[in-house]
Design a protein around this motif. Structure first.
Motif, short mmCIF file in Angstrom:
data_model
loop_
_atom_site.label_atom_id
_atom_site.label_comp_id
_atom_site.label_asym_id
_atom_site.label_seq_id
_atom_site.Cartn_x
_atom_site.Cartn_y
_atom_site.Cartn_z
N ILE A 141 0.85 -1.12 -0.03
CA ILE A 141 0.08 0.14 0.09
C ILE A 141 0.81 1.33 -0.02
O ILE A 141 0.62 2.23 -0.95
N LEU A 142 1.98 1.15 0.88
CA LEU A 142 2.59 2.35 0.94
C LEU A 142 3.41 2.96 -0.36
O LEU A 142 3.64 3.91 -0.80
N ILE A 143 4.18 1.51 -0.99
CA ILE A 143 4.85 1.61 -2.25
C ILE A 143 3.77 2.16 -3.10
O ILE A 143 4.18 2.98 -4.13
N SER A 144 2.62 1.82 -3.34
CA SER A 144 1.62 2.12 -4.39
C SER A 144 1.43 3.70 -4.31
O SER A 144 1.54 4.50 -5.26
N VAL A 145 1.25 4.19 -3.04
CA VAL A 145 0.79 5.67 -2.89
C VAL A 145 2.19 6.41 -3.18
O VAL A 145 1.92 7.33 -3.96
N PHE A 146 3.34 6.08 -2.76
CA PHE A 146 4.37 6.91 -3.06
C PHE A 146 4.69 6.71 -4.43
O PHE A 146 5.38 7.82 -4.99
N PHE A 147 4.78 5.57 -4.84
CA PHE A 147 4.82 5.45 -6.56
C PHE A 147 3.98 6.60 -7.35
O PHE A 147 4.49 7.13 -8.25
N GLY A 148 2.84 6.59 -6.90
CA GLY A 148 1.92 7.56 -7.73
C GLY A 148 2.27 8.91 -7.61
O GLY A 148 2.45 9.93 -8.27
N VAL A 149 2.60 9.34 -6.16
CA VAL A 149 3.36 10.54 -5.95
C VAL A 149 4.69 10.94 -6.92
O VAL A 149 4.95 12.04 -7.32
N TYR A 150 5.53 10.05 -6.85
CA TYR A 150 6.94 10.15 -7.54
C TYR A 150 6.65 10.18 -8.93
O TYR A 150 7.52 11.10 -9.75
N SER A 151 5.70 9.56 -9.46
CA SER A 151 5.43 9.43 -10.83
C SER A 151 4.95 10.93 -11.24
O SER A 151 5.35 11.20 -12.43
N MET A 152 4.21 11.53 -10.55
CA MET A 152 3.61 12.85 -10.82
C MET A 152 5.00 13.74 -10.99
O MET A 152 4.98 14.87 -11.59
N GLY A 153 5.88 13.67 -10.17
CA GLY A 153 7.05 14.72 -9.89
C GLY A 153 8.21 14.37 -10.91
O GLY A 153 9.13 15.42 -11.05
N SER A 154 8.19 13.15 -11.49
CA SER A 154 9.53 12.70 -12.41
C SER A 154 8.97 12.14 -13.48
O SER A 154 8.71 10.95 -13.35
N ASP A 155 9.45 12.44 -14.57
CA ASP A 155 9.06 11.82 -15.91
C ASP A 155 9.97 10.57 -16.17
O ASP A 155 9.61 9.44 -16.47
N HIS A 156 10.99 10.87 -15.97
CA HIS A 156 12.08 9.65 -15.79
C HIS A 156 11.94 8.62 -14.87
O HIS A 156 12.16 7.41 -15.17
N PHE A 157 11.42 9.12 -13.81
CA PHE A 157 11.16 8.00 -12.62
C PHE A 157 10.06 7.15 -13.31
O PHE A 157 9.88 5.86 -12.96
N ALA A 158 8.87 7.96 -13.64
CA ALA A 158 7.64 7.14 -14.25
C ALA A 158 8.14 6.44 -15.54
O ALA A 158 7.63 5.13 -15.59
N GLY A 159 8.95 6.84 -16.30
CA GLY A 159 9.32 6.34 -17.56
C GLY A 159 10.28 5.09 -17.16
O GLY A 159 10.13 3.99 -18.01
N PHE A 160 11.01 4.90 -16.25
CA PHE A 160 11.82 3.77 -15.72
C PHE A 160 10.93 2.47 -15.50
O PHE A 160 11.53 1.33 -15.92
N PHE A 161 9.84 2.89 -14.88
CA PHE A 161 9.07 1.60 -14.65
C PHE A 161 7.92 1.38 -15.99
O PHE A 161 7.65 0.06 -16.29
#
Length: 457
Positions: A141-161
């Protein structure tokens, strides 16, 4: 099953039904699921006739949405399920309290979700389940929540996954999971504040003994003077209303209307005036008969004058209905013109219930409680009827049938337009209607709106 089982089961069902889907059949299935689970969860002591009626309307509303998928069927489905949930836990609370209850629960959702003892089992779980929750559930649950937050803040982070070849829309899955859990949690685990419970007696249909004591409403008027004021007021109002009915009907049915535009404007103005008049009439009656005069043995004349006024207002409503009928005969059916009938019908029901309130010595709350159910019933019935089909099928018989209006402004009338196109050998119209109907067809089963599946290509 316990409350948390219902919450998690409903959340999983929501994810399965709505992931990569549009709203359609899936919402109807979800409505049936919630209705059946509510029936299973409700204790026998709360399974009243009203509860079973609401269960039936919830199932029917789910079917109506699966068929039409429009806003009115969506509204009725939501209200039906909320009423069903409300009645499953609170047999005696008035339905007018439904609105504040679910508004409060919506705003307090974040606080209540962390009150684990209120909705999770209080007994100790087995070692396997403890480890599963501690080592997998909470971290996930914690990973899912913070993944969503970090994905909005960094395109490279979101693109990595997202570079991984996984056919999963993680962001959509996360949003659907949160929305599904929010709906399930507030449906199965809503809380009624003590303050709301304390207000329930205010909405009682019957007077308490202290309200039956004869005393003046205001300190500057004695009871006899106040009663005589009511008699004079309603004698004057009856005379005024009688004169208005005569002039109203004379203007409607004897003066020559020059143009359709003038007929339209006059109908709108007069119907609006009638509706406002009825609302004000009911408010005046509620003002005088809020307590003492219901049990005043000397108020017989006042009651009779009020009943006459109610009857005269009913005559006024019927006159407005006749005018609206004339309007339709001259210019055809539209949603608004049918809506006028609905408002005027509700006005007649309100006047009838006001008459019952006076006759049976009921509280003002009786009128609002009863009208709430009547309004729900009318919206419920309207959601099952294809009004667009009725409008088009009737207007097709007119020589001044406006095709473009019915293609662009009327819904669920494709079958009738195709029939009209066949009769008139209009190939362009047929292509236009078929193109319009294709917009309602979904490639996936769960997103389908069944009405569009019945249109012959």
């Amino acid at each position: 099953m316990k409350t948390h089982h219902y919450i998690f089961l409903s959340t999983i069902a929501f994810i399965v039904l709505f992931y990569n889907e549009n709203v359609g059949l899936n919402l109807g299935i979800l409505g049936v699921l919630y209705s059946v689970l509510t029936l299973i969860k409700t204790p026998d002591r709360n399974r009243s006739k009203t509860f079973f009626l609401l269960f039936a309307t919830s199932i029917l509303s789910s079917i109506a949405f699966a068929w039409f998928g429009d806003f009115s069927s969506f509204l009725v489905l939501v209200v039906s399920l909320l009423l069903l949930s409300f009645r499953s836990k609170n047999k005696r609370l008035k339905i007018l309290l439904l609105i504040p209850v679910f508004i409060v629960n919506g705003f307090t959702f974040i606080c209540r979700i962390f009150s684990f003892d209120d909705w999770l089992p209080k007994r100790n779980m087995s070692g396997v389940w403890q480890k599963a929750l501690a080592f997998v559930g909470i971290p996930l649950i914690l990973i899912s929540v913070f993944f969503g937050v970090y994905s909005m803040g960094s395109d490279h982070f979101a693109g990595f996954f997202t570079d991984f070849q996984l056919n999963i829309n993680v962001w959509q899955l996360f949003c659907i999971s949160v929305l599904g859990f929010f709906i399930a949690f507030n449906y199965w685990n809503y809380y009624v504040e003590k303050m709301i419970y304390k207000q329930n007696h205010i909405l009682s249909n019957d007077f308490r003994n202290q309200h039956k004591i004869q005393k003046p409403t205001y300190s500057f008027l004695d009871l006899n003077t106040e009663r005589m004021s009511g008699v004079i007021s309603f004698i004057s109002l009856n005379i005024l209303l009688l004169f208005f009915i005569i002039t109203f009907n004379y203007e409607q049915f004897y003066e020559i209307i020059k143009t359709p535009s003038q007929l339209s404007d006059e109908t709108h103005e007069r119907v609006g005036a009638v509706i406002v008049s009825i609302v004000m009439a009911i408010l005046v009656i509620l003002f005088y008969f809020k307590s003492n005069f219901n049990f005043d043995p000397k108020a017989g004349l006042l009651k009779n004058l009020v009943k006459i006024w109610i009857v005269l207002n009913a005559v006024l409503v019927i006159s407005a209905m006749l005018k609206n009928t004339e309007y339709i005969v001259n210019l055809g059916f539209t949603y608004k013109r049918l809506g006028v009938y609905a408002f005027l019908t509700l006005s007649l029901i309100g006047l009838t219930l006001t008459f019952v309130k006076i006759q049976k010595q009921k509280t003002n709350a009786f009128l609002f409680n009863s009208m709430s159910w009547c309004f729900y019933g009318m919206v419920l019935v309207c959601s099952f009827i294809n009004w667009g089909g009725i409008i088009t099928s009737q207007n097709m018989k007119r020589p001044d049938f406006v095709v473009d209006y019915h293609v662009n402004s009327i819904n669920f009338n494709e079958k009738y337009l195709l029939k009209y196109a066949e009769e008139k050998k209009d190939i362009d119209l047929k292509k236009q209607v078929l193109e319009k109907s294709r917009l309602g067809i979904s490639p996936t089963f769960l997103s389908k709106v069944f009405y569009y599946e019945t249109i012959q290509k």
